[in-house]
Design an enzyme around this catalytic site. Structure first.
Site, PDB file in Angstrom:
ATOM      1  N   ASP A   1      -7.936   6.340  10.151  1.00 12.46           N
ATOM      2  CA  ASP A   1      -8.520   6.232   8.813  1.00 12.46           C
ATOM      3  C   ASP A   1      -9.331   4.955   8.625  1.00 12.46           C
ATOM      4  O   ASP A   1     -10.436   4.996   8.085  1.00 12.46           O
ATOM      5  CB  ASP A   1      -7.419   6.294   7.748  1.00 12.46           C
TER       6      ASP A   1
ATOM      7  N   ARG B   1       2.503  -5.664   2.026  1.00 13.22           N
ATOM      8  CA  ARG B   1       1.227  -5.434   1.327  1.00 13.22           C
ATOM      9  C   ARG B   1       0.699  -6.633   0.550  1.00 13.22           C
ATOM     10  O   ARG B   1      -0.484  -6.952   0.655  1.00 13.22           O
ATOM     11  CB  ARG B   1       1.330  -4.208   0.402  1.00 13.22           C
TER      12      ARG B   1
ATOM     13  N   ASP C   1       1.146   2.214  -1.704  1.00  8.66           N
ATOM     14  CA  ASP C   1       0.449   1.090  -1.072  1.00  8.66           C
ATOM     15  C   ASP C   1      -0.881   0.765  -1.752  1.00  8.66           C
ATOM     16  O   ASP C   1      -1.254  -0.398  -1.869  1.00  8.66           O
ATOM     17  CB  ASP C   1       0.260   1.364   0.418  1.00  8.66           C
TER      18      ASP C   1
ATOM     19  N   SER D   1       3.168   9.763   9.837  1.00  9.97           N
ATOM     20  CA  SER D   1       2.466   8.582   9.351  1.00  9.97           C
ATOM     21  C   SER D   1       3.456   7.430   9.444  1.00  9.97           C
ATOM     22  O   SER D   1       4.576   7.509   8.935  1.00  9.97           O
ATOM     23  CB  SER D   1       2.032   8.814   7.902  1.00  9.97           C
TER      24      SER D   1
HETATM   25  N1  ARG Z   1       7.648   4.717   1.221  1.00  9.23           N
HETATM   26  C1  ARG Z   1       7.447   3.377   1.689  1.00  9.23           C
HETATM   27  C2  ARG Z   1       6.903   2.514   0.582  1.00  9.23           C
HETATM   28  O1  ARG Z   1       6.343   3.011  -0.346  1.00  9.23           O
HETATM   29  C3  ARG Z   1       6.573   3.312   2.916  1.00  9.23           C
HETATM   30  C4  ARG Z   1       5.124   3.682   2.707  1.00  9.23           C
HETATM   31  C5  ARG Z   1       4.279   3.760   3.961  1.00  9.23           C
HETATM   32  N2  ARG Z   1       4.820   4.750   4.844  1.00  9.23           N
HETATM   33  C6  ARG Z   1       4.221   5.268   5.895  1.00  9.23           C
HETATM   34  N3  ARG Z   1       4.922   6.092   6.595  1.00  9.23           N
HETATM   35  N4  ARG Z   1       2.986   5.029   6.224  1.00  9.23           N
HETATM   36  O2  ARG Z   1       7.033   1.311   0.651  1.00  9.23           O
END
Ligand code: ARG
Length: 401
Positions: free
Chosen positions: A14, A94, A123, A174
């Site tokens: 991506d 993040r 995110d 993912s």
């Molecule tokens: N659910 C988790 C959060 O919101 C992880 C998000 C990213 N997960 C991923 N498999 N890319 O913090």
């Protein structure tokens, strides 16, 4: 002259597509920023790939130290676990990445920062809100949120634009990973009835493969920060990495969570959080010994609130900072050592010791040496039970028919 954008770049499909897309759609000059907060495979290859795809500059920052010391350890001191289960690895990474995007944009004279998040997850909120808190004048562009392409369309775009498709795209999941944990979703995991297949886990051993002998680990905390492991003083990053290895070996830290996203969706995420699981348990065990009942009760409420703020992208909010100040203050006597046993997927606290312990043997013991004055109990109970006796007189516990 075209505007410059700093793109958070993982090297994955991506964000690779995003380099081309930002140029094609908005005629932007793209500077990529790859932030290493643990477990990034080949940074040099990622950098080269960005340049090959047309980035005017490709930057790499090792941010493992600030990640552990300024984000993970404060959250550990807070005992932050989202919905009692998720140690917030992705959510803690993040705001740091957002901060580095902002710093880089300022240094490079860019007016835009960009990230690869879709419009369905948490995110995007964490990036956008963190940037807004730090540099409201910057514009945030999220290509994947705008382009609305399916997986197949993204792959087709990649093929027609000569973007090499990483082999990891063959992975049906993912994945996001850093030193504090690994988050895995999508594919067969989207059916919450499906047991996570073997290939979901990349760090922790399955119970069938773990050793038949336990490992004992001694962790020393100083004011709520882990500072030594098995009598060896270590910096934060190394300490977390060492605990990670031991916990992985014993299959500790697998979590399967149906969680509530900020955008209103329930999602199923599987986590591997070996170091976080051990350190959070050990830290709480020490707090149980040195904090009063009232401090513990109140701190648990703060922990829930703190975890929600982190999860919901509010790291840089005033309230998170206020709670952090409380948490920091609460840690002034959280100094001592915890003995942990790792065995067959479990992390058990089997001992704790502190100079500031409120556990008083002569009060607790039923053997000789007991100094507790039992004759004071009836008087105490008389007054403690007074409201209950008063109520029972006029409002019997068993109401009249
Ligand atoms: N659910 C988790 C959060 O919101 C992880 C998000 C990213 N997960 C991923 N498999 N890319 O913090």
């Amino acid at each position: 002259m075209s505007d410059k954008a700093v793109l958070a770049y993982s090297g994955g499909l991506d964000t690779s597509v995003a380099i081309k897309w930002l140029k094609e759609k908005y005629n932007l000059e793209v500077i990529t920023l790859t932030v290493d907060i643990g477990n990034v495979a080949d940074l040099e290859a990622i950098r080269q790939k960005a340049l090959d795809l047309g980035a005017i500059k490709a930057l790499v920052i090792d941010a493992k130290e600030p990640f552990i010391n300024s984000f993970v350890f404060p959250a550990l001191q807070a005992d932050a676990l989202y919905e009692g289960q998720y140690p917030l690895a992705t959510a803690l990474g993040r705001p740091l990445i957002a901060q580095l995007l902002v710093d880089t944009a300022k240094r490079e004279g860019a007016t835009i920062v960009a990230h690869g998040c879709t419009g369905k997850g948490n995110d995007q909120v964490r990036f956008d809100v963190s940037v807004a808190a730090l540099a409201p004048e910057l514009r945030v562009v999220a290509p994947a949120r705008e382009w609305n392409m399916t997986r197949e369309q993204t792959l087709a775009y990649a093929q027609s634009h000569n973007i090499p498709v990483p082999i990891t795209v063959s992975s049906p999941y993912s994945i996001d990973e850093n030193l504090w944990g690994r988050s895995i979703e999508c594919g067969v995991l989207e059916d919450p009835w499906n047991e996570p297949p073997k290939d979901v886990f990349a760090w922790t051993k399955s119970l069938e493969e773990t050793p038949n002998q336990p490992d004992y680990v001694l962790i020393v905390f100083n004011k709520g920060i882990p500072v030594s492991l098995n009598k060896e003083r270590l910096g934060g990053v190394t300490l977390v990495q060492r605990i990670h290895e031991l916990a992985c070996e014993h299959g500790v830290g697998r979590i399967d969570h149906i969680e509530n996203r900020l955008v209103g969706i329930k999602s199923r995420e599987v986590y591997e959080a070996p170091a976080a699981t051990v350190l959070l348990q050990a830290h709480q065990a020490l707090e149980d010994m040195v904090l009063t009942k009232e401090q513990l009760r109140f701190k648990a409420k703060v922990a829930g609130e703190y975890a929600d703020l982190v999860y919901n992208g509010l790291w840089f909010s005033g309230l998170r900072q206020d709670l952090a100040a409380y948490v920091e203050s609460s840690q002034r006597y959280v100094t001592g050592v915890v003995k942990v046993k790792l065995y067959k997927g479990k992390c058990q606290i089997v001992g704790r010791k502190s100079l500031y312990s409120l556990y008083d043997f002569s009060l607790a013991t039923y053997d000789k040496g007991d100094v507790f004055d039992q004759s004071a109990s009836p008087g105490f109970i008389h007054i403690w039970g007074l409201p209950v006796r008063t109520q029972a007189k006029v409002q019997p516990a068993k109401p009249p028919e």
